[in-house]
Design a protein around this motif. Structure first.
Motif, PDB file in Angstrom:
ATOM      1  N   MET A  88     -10.521 -44.540  -3.046  1.00  0.00           N
ATOM      2  CA  MET A  88      -9.400 -45.428  -2.858  1.00  0.00           C
ATOM      3  C   MET A  88      -8.428 -44.807  -1.863  1.00  0.00           C
ATOM      4  O   MET A  88      -8.220 -43.600  -1.857  1.00  0.00           O
ATOM      5  CB  MET A  88      -8.690 -45.680  -4.190  1.00  0.00           C
ATOM      6  N   ILE A  89      -7.841 -45.653  -1.035  1.00  0.00           N
ATOM      7  CA  ILE A  89      -6.793 -45.213  -0.123  1.00  0.00           C
ATOM      8  C   ILE A  89      -5.468 -45.309  -0.867  1.00  0.00           C
ATOM      9  O   ILE A  89      -5.145 -46.343  -1.458  1.00  0.00           O
ATOM     10  CB  ILE A  89      -6.731 -46.098   1.140  1.00  0.00           C
ATOM     11  N   HIS A  90      -4.708 -44.222  -0.843  1.00  0.00           N
ATOM     12  CA  HIS A  90      -3.373 -44.195  -1.443  1.00  0.00           C
ATOM     13  C   HIS A  90      -2.351 -44.074  -0.316  1.00  0.00           C
ATOM     14  O   HIS A  90      -2.446 -43.158   0.508  1.00  0.00           O
ATOM     15  CB  HIS A  90      -3.234 -43.014  -2.394  1.00  0.00           C
ATOM     16  N   PHE A 143     -15.191 -48.992   0.331  1.00  0.00           N
ATOM     17  CA  PHE A 143     -15.552 -50.398   0.226  1.00  0.00           C
ATOM     18  C   PHE A 143     -16.980 -50.622   0.720  1.00  0.00           C
ATOM     19  O   PHE A 143     -17.710 -51.436   0.189  1.00  0.00           O
ATOM     20  CB  PHE A 143     -14.569 -51.245   1.042  1.00  0.00           C
ATOM     21  N   ALA A 144     -17.349 -49.877   1.764  1.00  0.00           N
ATOM     22  CA  ALA A 144     -18.674 -49.990   2.370  1.00  0.00           C
ATOM     23  C   ALA A 144     -19.024 -48.656   3.008  1.00  0.00           C
ATOM     24  O   ALA A 144     -18.231 -47.715   3.001  1.00  0.00           O
ATOM     25  CB  ALA A 144     -18.682 -51.112   3.412  1.00  0.00           C
ATOM     26  N   GLU A 145     -20.202 -48.594   3.581  1.00  0.00           N
ATOM     27  CA  GLU A 145     -20.638 -47.375   4.264  1.00  0.00           C
ATOM     28  C   GLU A 145     -19.710 -47.047   5.418  1.00  0.00           C
ATOM     29  O   GLU A 145     -19.074 -47.928   5.997  1.00  0.00           O
ATOM     30  CB  GLU A 145     -22.059 -47.553   4.802  1.00  0.00           C
ATOM     31  N   VAL A 197     -11.895 -52.190   4.937  1.00  0.00           N
ATOM     32  CA  VAL A 197     -10.616 -51.803   4.328  1.00  0.00           C
ATOM     33  C   VAL A 197     -10.079 -50.552   5.011  1.00  0.00           C
ATOM     34  O   VAL A 197      -8.910 -50.490   5.405  1.00  0.00           O
ATOM     35  CB  VAL A 197     -10.756 -51.603   2.807  1.00  0.00           C
ATOM     36  N   CYS A 198     -10.936 -49.579   5.185  1.00  0.00           N
ATOM     37  CA  CYS A 198     -10.538 -48.347   5.864  1.00  0.00           C
ATOM     38  C   CYS A 198     -10.143 -48.633   7.313  1.00  0.00           C
ATOM     39  O   CYS A 198      -9.114 -48.148   7.792  1.00  0.00           O
ATOM     40  CB  CYS A 198     -11.674 -47.333   5.805  1.00  0.00           C
ATOM     41  N   LYS A 217      -8.704 -53.037  -5.236  1.00  0.00           N
ATOM     42  CA  LYS A 217      -9.546 -51.990  -5.829  1.00  0.00           C
ATOM     43  C   LYS A 217      -9.735 -50.813  -4.874  1.00  0.00           C
ATOM     44  O   LYS A 217     -10.183 -49.744  -5.292  1.00  0.00           O
ATOM     45  CB  LYS A 217     -10.929 -52.562  -6.163  1.00  0.00           C
ATOM     46  N   TYR A 218      -9.387 -51.003  -3.611  1.00  0.00           N
ATOM     47  CA  TYR A 218      -9.704 -50.001  -2.591  1.00  0.00           C
ATOM     48  C   TYR A 218      -8.482 -49.406  -1.896  1.00  0.00           C
ATOM     49  O   TYR A 218      -8.612 -48.422  -1.169  1.00  0.00           O
ATOM     50  CB  TYR A 218     -10.619 -50.633  -1.525  1.00  0.00           C
ATOM     51  N   ILE A 219      -7.290 -49.993  -2.124  1.00  0.00           N
ATOM     52  CA  ILE A 219      -6.075 -49.483  -1.500  1.00  0.00           C
ATOM     53  C   ILE A 219      -4.914 -49.704  -2.454  1.00  0.00           C
ATOM     54  O   ILE A 219      -4.817 -50.763  -3.082  1.00  0.00           O
ATOM     55  CB  ILE A 219      -5.807 -50.120  -0.119  1.00  0.00           C
TER      56      ILE A 219
END
Length: 109
Positions: free
Chosen positions: A1-3, A25-27, A33-34, A102-104
Motif C-alpha cells: 500500500m502507498i502511504h 495493484f498490479a505487476e 495506482v502507483c 485498498k492500495y493508497i
C-alpha cells in the motif's frame, strides 16, 4: 500500500509530505495506482519549481519513498501559489484513494 502523509502547520497549510510504499495493484510496469500517485506527486513538485521558482527540499529512494518539504519564510504571494498547487495534489490523490482505497492511504497531521 502507498502511504501519503501531509504535515500541516497550525493554520492548515501544508509544510511537507511523505509518500512511501508500493500499491501492489498490479505487476511492476502495469500498476496504474502507483503510476497515478507518482505522476501526481512529481507533477506537483515540478509545477511548484517551474511556476513559483521555489525549490523544495526533496528526498527520495528507489524503494518507493518520496519526501518534499516546503521552505519556510516564503512571501505571502508565493506561499499562496505553492499551497494551491499542493491542494491540487491532495485532491488528485484523494480521487485515486476514493477509487483504489485498498492500495493508497492519505493522512494529515
Amino acid at each position: 500500500m502507498i502511504h501519503v502523509h501531509f504535515k500541516q502547520t497550525s493554520d492548515g497549510k501544508i509544510s511537507s509530505f511523505k509518500m512511501k510504499g508500493h500499491a501492489d495493484f498490479a505487476e511492476r510496469g502495469q500498476d496504474i495506482v502507483c503510476a497515478g500517485a507518482s505522476a501526481v506527486s512529481f507533477g506537483a513538485i515540478n509545477a511548484i519549481m517551474e511556476l513559483t521558482k521555489v525549490k523544495p527540499m526533496i528526498k527520495q529512494s528507489k524503494g518507493g519513498f518520496l519526501e518534499c518539504r516546503v521552505p519556510d519564510h516564503l512571501s505571502i504571494e508565493v506561499d499562496d501559489k505553492v499551497q494551491l498547487l499542493l491542494q491540487g495534489m491532495v485532491i488528485s490523490l484523494q480521487t485515486i484513494e476514493r477509487d483504489y482505497g485498498k492500495y493508497i492511504n492519505i493522512t494529515f497531521g
